[in-house]
Scaffold this motif. Structure first.
Motif, short mmCIF file in Angstrom:
data_model
loop_
_atom_site.label_atom_id
_atom_site.label_comp_id
_atom_site.label_asym_id
_atom_site.label_seq_id
_atom_site.Cartn_x
_atom_site.Cartn_y
_atom_site.Cartn_z
N LEU A 84 -6.78 -11.29 -6.27
CA LEU A 84 -8.02 -11.46 -5.51
C LEU A 84 -7.72 -11.84 -4.07
CD1 LEU A 84 -11.11 -11.75 -5.31
CD2 LEU A 84 -10.84 -14.12 -6.10
N VAL A 85 -6.83 -12.82 -3.92
CA VAL A 85 -6.49 -13.29 -2.58
C VAL A 85 -5.85 -12.18 -1.75
CG1 VAL A 85 -5.07 -14.92 -1.28
CG2 VAL A 85 -6.25 -15.67 -3.35
N LEU A 86 -4.90 -11.48 -2.36
CA LEU A 86 -4.20 -10.43 -1.62
C LEU A 86 -5.14 -9.28 -1.23
CD1 LEU A 86 -0.84 -10.19 -3.60
CD2 LEU A 86 -1.21 -11.19 -1.34
N GLN A 87 -6.06 -8.95 -2.15
CA GLN A 87 -6.91 -7.78 -1.91
C GLN A 87 -7.97 -8.03 -0.84
OE1 GLN A 87 -7.39 -5.08 -5.70
NE2 GLN A 87 -7.77 -7.22 -6.28
N ILE A 88 -8.41 -9.26 -0.69
CA ILE A 88 -9.42 -9.55 0.33
C ILE A 88 -8.90 -9.18 1.72
CG2 ILE A 88 -10.67 -11.41 1.50
CD1 ILE A 88 -11.03 -12.73 -1.22
N SER A 89 -7.60 -9.45 1.97
CA SER A 89 -7.03 -9.19 3.29
C SER A 89 -6.47 -7.79 3.43
CB SER A 89 -5.90 -10.20 3.57
OG SER A 89 -6.40 -11.51 3.58
N SER A 90 -6.09 -7.16 2.31
CA SER A 90 -5.39 -5.88 2.42
C SER A 90 -6.25 -4.67 2.14
CB SER A 90 -4.20 -5.87 1.45
OG SER A 90 -4.65 -5.95 0.11
N SER A 91 -7.51 -4.87 1.73
CA SER A 91 -8.33 -3.73 1.34
C SER A 91 -9.10 -3.12 2.51
CB SER A 91 -9.32 -4.16 0.26
OG SER A 91 -10.21 -5.15 0.77
N GLY A 92 -9.12 -3.80 3.64
CA GLY A 92 -9.91 -3.29 4.77
C GLY A 92 -11.40 -3.43 4.52
N ALA A 93 -11.79 -4.36 3.65
CA ALA A 93 -13.20 -4.51 3.31
C ALA A 93 -13.98 -5.22 4.40
CB ALA A 93 -13.33 -5.27 1.99
N THR A 94 -13.33 -6.16 5.11
CA THR A 94 -14.02 -6.89 6.18
C THR A 94 -13.57 -6.39 7.55
OG1 THR A 94 -12.33 -8.61 5.96
CG2 THR A 94 -14.42 -8.96 4.81
N PHE A 95 -12.27 -6.54 7.84
CA PHE A 95 -11.70 -6.03 9.08
C PHE A 95 -10.86 -4.79 8.77
CE2 PHE A 95 -12.36 -10.53 9.92
CZ PHE A 95 -13.05 -10.48 11.14
N PRO A 96 -10.76 -3.84 9.70
CA PRO A 96 -9.91 -2.67 9.46
C PRO A 96 -8.49 -3.12 9.14
CG PRO A 96 -11.25 -2.33 11.40
CD PRO A 96 -11.46 -3.76 10.99
N VAL A 97 -7.90 -2.47 8.14
CA VAL A 97 -6.57 -2.88 7.71
C VAL A 97 -5.55 -2.74 8.84
CG1 VAL A 97 -5.87 -0.60 6.87
CG2 VAL A 97 -4.93 -2.66 5.80
N SER A 98 -5.81 -1.86 9.81
CA SER A 98 -4.89 -1.68 10.93
C SER A 98 -4.81 -2.92 11.81
CB SER A 98 -5.31 -0.48 11.78
OG SER A 98 -6.64 -0.65 12.25
N THR A 99 -5.78 -3.84 11.68
CA THR A 99 -5.74 -5.08 12.47
C THR A 99 -4.99 -6.19 11.75
OG1 THR A 99 -7.85 -5.86 11.55
CG2 THR A 99 -7.96 -4.48 13.51
N THR A 100 -4.58 -5.96 10.52
CA THR A 100 -3.86 -6.98 9.76
C THR A 100 -2.36 -6.84 9.99
OG1 THR A 100 -3.78 -5.58 7.80
CG2 THR A 100 -5.69 -7.03 8.03
N SER A 101 -1.61 -7.72 9.31
CA SER A 101 -0.15 -7.71 9.48
C SER A 101 0.47 -6.53 8.75
CB SER A 101 0.44 -9.01 8.96
OG SER A 101 0.26 -9.09 7.55
N ALA A 102 1.74 -6.29 9.03
CA ALA A 102 2.46 -5.16 8.43
C ALA A 102 2.52 -5.29 6.90
CB ALA A 102 3.86 -5.08 9.01
N PHE A 103 2.59 -6.53 6.38
CA PHE A 103 2.66 -6.75 4.93
C PHE A 103 1.41 -6.21 4.24
CE2 PHE A 103 1.37 -9.53 1.38
CZ PHE A 103 2.37 -9.21 0.47
#
Length: 677
Positions: free
Chosen positions: A586-605
């Motif tokens: 759950l924790v990992l998917q909130i940040s990596s799914s691009g559901a809130t912010f585009p995934v391109s704005t997140t870290s490389a991981f």
């Protein structure tokens, strides 16, 4: 399959036989929906309720004066802000603004400095300065508020800039319009000036030649000054000229006497032979005197030998001797006179001959010249004297000015004329290029465009034409796929946290896969109800927007089933560790799914694990139903989620039995701690 169905029916009989259990199951069905509905409603339209975000505004602008008209952009900005309710504008002084933001009373401050209007109007000056609005924000109060206040500040500066550009544009284009009218009126004069420049370019060689002559003349100024001094000296000798003129006139008046004298000289020239005859007579006299002297000497000698008394002889000799001495003296004197006369006669003859030749040959010419000179003295000399006086006056009074003018002309020729010539030629070349590239009549028409339309265009040169592809009317509806999907995963996690995933099998009646699928059907049933409740509540309770409502409900059910399969499998295979893995997912998917912010704005991981997370495809699929479905996207997402479900089944088939004893032992040891279930 019958045993699987038996397990399923037994589970539901047990649930309905115990009211508390039924109530718990009902709560588990509804609780995830409440989570989704509360968050969706809270995020329904956050940017329409920003008036509660307080921003302090401090206006210190002293204003400015432009062409006699006072302006104060700071006051105008405050007036506009009082009518702007997008943010909670609070108008205070600088001190309260700074302290309020620091203490958290305000989210941000805007300070309009004293020189704001002055710097804004400096565009009319040689060195314009850009004005500044001081903006400060307290970022620790809230993560989103700084973005909203920054947007508000940017909006204010944009409005000020647009209004300023509109005002300046009105002035500029009005000036252009007037310039176009004036240019049209002055067009004949412009053509005339242009023609004069071309004509000036043609005569530049003559001007440059004159410049060279001016430099040469400057070099001759000492000589001119010297000659001017001679003119002054000549003026001082005018009395001498007058005396000379008077002498000439006197000579002219005495010409008759001179002619008479000339006649006498000519007559005297005729008598030169007589003078020569006199010389011959004197020569004869001298010869006779010599003969007499000889005879006297003979007589003296004879007297000495004659028969006379001594006394008589002595007296005679003495008398003859005295007579001889006198005669010798006369002889000498006559001889000297003859020589002197002969010399004088030679000189006189020479002078007379010269004078006679002058009177005979040169006097007529001299007489003619003398008459001309006398005529000049009588008629022209007074005018000449006047001219000399004028020239002397000119030399004394105007020559310094002339020298100064010549120096200036020479300096101009040396220093300024080359640059002037270059500019004239450059200007002429530019005019020719301008004429070849620009039609001045077209330029006039361009300048005469409507100032209001031109300034309006300048203040907003680009209009953004927005075409909304798959439009969604509000932010809450746009966030519905995320919160619905999140609620379904949370609901699945609640199930494995609240209900047992293991089925009692004391007599080993059931096989492992039967136990797995039998209890999984129970979980899936609850998960389906969770999905139906949350999806229908989204659509009809809080009225979220969805283009394909039926597909929204059906795909929510499908997603819930996949999530239940994943979480159930994790807990069934790994026990309590599986519950932790579900929360970790759950924790990992909130940040990596691009559901809130585009995934391109997140870290490389997170960008790396993005394709391997169920949320990635679940949120994409629900977004399709909300905004408008693209079949290819939905099919891809469905197949991806089926892949996760298939992987879960394979995990259960191959690992549940080998790990069951070890997981059971681990669970018993955990229970022995009397803390972990």
């Amino acid at each position: 399959m019958g045993k699987v169905w038996r397990i399923y029916k037994t589970d539901w009989k047990s649930i309905f036989s115990v009211p508390t259990a039924a109530l718990l199951i009902g709560a588990l069905m509804v609780l995830p929906s409440a989570y989704a509905w509360v968050n969706i409603k809270a995020m329904w339209d956050p940017y329409s309720n920003t008036s509660g975000i307080k921003v302090a505004v401090a206006n210190e602008d002293d204003g400015a004066e432009v062409q006699g008209e006072k302006i104060n952009v700071g006051n105008d900005t405050v007036k506009n802000l009082k009518q702007n309710h997008k943010l909670g504008w609070v108008f205070v002084n600088r001190r309260k603004a700074l302290m309020g933001v620091e203490k958290g009373d305000y989210y941000a401050y805007l300070i309009i400095p004293k020189d704001f209007s002055k710097k804004l109007t400096s565009i009319l000056e040689l060195n314009p300065e850009k004005p500044k609005i001081l903006f400060g924000v307290n970022e620790k109060i809230n993560a989103v508020a700084p973005k909203i206040t920054s947007s508000g500040a940017s909006s204010i500066t944009a409005q000020i800039s647009q209004a300023f550009v509109k005002t300046v544009g009105d002035a500029i284009f009005s000036g252009f319009y007037k310039a176009g009218i004036e240019l049209e009126k002055a067009l004949p004069s412009i053509h005339n000036v242009e023609q004069q420049i071309f004509e000036l370019e043609k005569v530049l060689p003559q001007i440059e030649e004159m410049g060279k002559k001016a430099i040469e003349l400057e070099g001759k100024l000492p000589e001119i000054r010297e000659k001017g001094q001679k003119v002054i000296e000549l003026e001082q000798r005018i009395p001498e000229l007058q005396l000379a003129g008077n002498s000439i006139l006197k000579v002219e008046a005495n010409l008759p006497q001179i002619k008479k004298a000339g006649d006498r000289v000519l007559a005297l020239q005729g008598k030169i032979s007589d003078l020569q005859h006199v010389n011959a007579i004197i020569t004869d006299v001298i010869a006779n005197m010599t003969e007499i002297e000889t005879k006297i000497r003979q007589g003296i000698t004879a007297a000495g030998t004659a028969q006379t008394t001594e006394t008589d002889t002595a007296n005679n000799q003495e008398e003859l001797a005295r007579l001889n001495e006198e005669l010798v003296a006369i002889h000498i004197q006559v001889n000297q006179t003859r020589l002197a006369l002969q010399q004088r006669v030679g000189e006189g003859e020479k002078i007379i001959n010269t004078a006679a030749e002058f009177f005979a040959n040169d006097l007529p010419v001299v007489e003619q010249k003398l008459k001309k000179a006398a005529e000049f003295v009588r008629n022209d000399l007074p005018l000449l004297e006047e001219d000399i006086r004028k020239a002397a006056t000119l030399v004394q009074t105007k020559l310094p000015q002339l020298e100064q003018a010549v120096h200036k002309a020479a300096d101009l020729a040396r220093n300024d004329l080359p640059g002037f010539s270059a500019k004239i030629r450059s200007t002429a070349d530019k005019l020719r290029r301008f004429e070849s590239s620009v039609n001045i009549n077209d330029l006039i028409q361009l300048l005469k465009h409507d100032p209001q339309k031109e300034s309006s265009f300048l203040s907003s040169p680009v209009l953004l034409e927005t075409k909304r592809i798959f439009p969604i009317p509000n932010y809450g509806s746009a966030m519905t796929p995320f919160y619905t999907m999140l609620a379904l995963w949370v609901g699945a996690t609640f199930l494995i946290a609240s209900l047992r995933v293991d089925v009692e099998n004391p007599d080993n009646v059931y096989r492992g896969y039967q136990l797995y699928f039998g209890r999984l059907l129970t979980f899936l049933t609850i998960g389906i109800f969770q999905a139906v409740i949350v999806a229908i509540g989204d659509l009809f309770l809080i009225h979220t927007y969805a283009v394909d409502k039926l597909w929204f409900v059906l795909l929510s059910i499908f997603i819930s089933m996949v999530f239940v399969i994943i979480t159930f499998t994790l807990c069934s295979v790994f026990g309590n560790i599986g519950k932790g893995l579900a929360i970790l997912f759950l924790v990992l998917q909130i940040s990596s799914s691009g559901a809130t912010f585009p995934v391109s704005t997140t870290s490389a991981f997170f960008q790396t694990i993005y394709p391997f997370m169920p949320f990635t495809y679940a949120v994409s699929m629900l977004r399709e139903t909300v905004g408008g479905m693209v079949t290819e996207v939905v099919i891809k997402d469905v197949l991806s989620l089926l892949g996760f479900a298939a992987a879960s089944f394979l995990l259960a088939i191959f690992l549940k039995k080998p790990l069951s004893k070890r997981i059971q032992q681990t669970a018993e040891r955990a229970k022995s701690t009397k803390i972990i279930q």
